[in-house]
Design a protein around this motif. Structure first.
Motif, PDB file in Angstrom:
ATOM      1  N   HIS A 221       1.063  -1.158   0.079  1.00 45.03           N
ATOM      2  CA  HIS A 221       0.268  -0.315  -0.123  1.00 45.03           C
ATOM      3  C   HIS A 221       0.643   1.276  -0.322  1.00 45.03           C
ATOM      4  N   LEU A 222       1.454   1.252   0.892  1.00 43.66           N
ATOM      5  CA  LEU A 222       2.635   2.206   1.321  1.00 43.66           C
ATOM      6  C   LEU A 222       3.255   2.594  -0.302  1.00 43.66           C
ATOM      7  N   PHE A 223       3.826   1.381  -0.382  1.00 48.34           N
ATOM      8  CA  PHE A 223       4.889   1.757  -1.752  1.00 48.34           C
ATOM      9  C   PHE A 223       3.722   2.260  -3.450  1.00 48.34           C
ATOM     10  N   THR A 224       2.834   1.843  -2.751  1.00 46.94           N
ATOM     11  CA  THR A 224       2.052   2.366  -4.411  1.00 46.94           C
ATOM     12  C   THR A 224       1.516   3.715  -4.577  1.00 46.94           C
ATOM     13  N   GLU A 225       0.985   3.584  -3.228  1.00 51.99           N
ATOM     14  CA  GLU A 225       1.237   5.248  -2.912  1.00 51.99           C
ATOM     15  C   GLU A 225       2.302   6.288  -2.776  1.00 51.99           C
ATOM     16  N   THR A 226       3.159   5.927  -2.974  1.00 50.68           N
ATOM     17  CA  THR A 226       4.495   6.672  -2.709  1.00 50.68           C
ATOM     18  C   THR A 226       4.535   7.184  -4.294  1.00 50.68           C
ATOM     19  N   LEU A 227       4.559   5.967  -5.380  1.00 52.02           N
ATOM     20  CA  LEU A 227       4.587   5.879  -6.728  1.00 52.02           C
ATOM     21  C   LEU A 227       3.382   6.995  -6.887  1.00 52.02           C
ATOM     22  N   ALA A 228       2.059   6.634  -7.028  1.00 51.07           N
ATOM     23  CA  ALA A 228       1.093   7.978  -6.906  1.00 51.07           C
ATOM     24  C   ALA A 228       1.483   8.852  -6.538  1.00 51.07           C
TER      25      ALA A 228
END
Length: 217
Positions: free
Chosen positions: A126-133
């Motif tokens: 989740h944090l990985f995806t949110e940071t990429l977003a």
């Protein structure tokens, strides 16, 4: 400040004291086996995906090899309660991937079953995806894909058993005409990603690209 003095952040590989927002020291960073794949060109992940489902583009940040530092980083992220590792990995990824004028419409990560999420306390993606977003200004959706069955970790299954897992995922809402970037931690057999990809493809006229933190050959 006091906690930093009493319990300083240490490199996960050599145990050297490092800055609070780092994962490894500068020396150990150079021991990480980054793939340097081109997102738009053929690479080992794309070749494997093409055997399983229609795929547009693919990328893997690191190579997941036995006893290497990349494996240790993934284990820190998934099993050592170091969720913030996801942000660091996303920052590294953003330095290597340029979507140019072909940005995906939506970022979607592989979900955990609610029971697994409760056990672990967080979804490591989740944090990985949110940071990429944030880096790319692309929306994300953590609820689009639902894991229907609880099972033990893929890493604990033998390869034959993993291949027998059939369609454990479902789509929770209508989606059509979108280019979805599907995100996972480690690409092994491709079984999990393939199951989700086909559910997204069947839901409408959607395209799939893949981004994983590590590729396990």
């Amino acid at each position: 400040m006091i906690l930093d003095l009493l319990f300083p952040n240490r490199c996960i590989h050599c145990n050297r004291i490092i800055e609070p927002d780092l994962l490894v020291c500068e020396i150990c960073f150079h021991h990480i086996h980054f793939t340097h794949f081109d997102y738009f060109e053929n690479n080992p992940v794309k070749e494997k995906c093409k055997l399983l489902f229609p795929v547009e583009n693919t990328f893997a940040l690191m190579q997941f090899e036995k006893e290497n530092l990349s494996r240790k980083i993934i284990h820190e992220l998934k099993y050592k309660n170091r969720e913030r590792t996801g942000k660091i990995l996303a920052d590294w990824t953003a330095e290597q991937v340029n979507f140019k004028n072909e940005k995906p419409d939506l970022l979607v990560s592989v979900p955990l079953h609610p029971k697994k999420l409760k056990e672990r306390g967080y979804n490591q993606l989740h944090l990985f995806t949110e940071t990429l977003a944030k880096h790319y200004n692309i929306p994300f959706d953590h609820r689009l894909i639902k894991r229907n069955h609880y099972s033990k970790a893929q890493a604990l299954k033998d390869k034959k058993h993993r291949l027998k897992t059939i369609n454990p995922f479902s789509i929770t809402q209508p989606i059509t005409g979108k280019h979805i970037l599907l995100i996972d931690d480690v690409f092994t057999t491709g079984n999990t990603i393939s199951s989700i990809a086909w559910e997204i493809i069947k839901a409408g006229d959607n395209k799939i690209s893949i981004l994983v933190i590590a590729n396990d050959e």
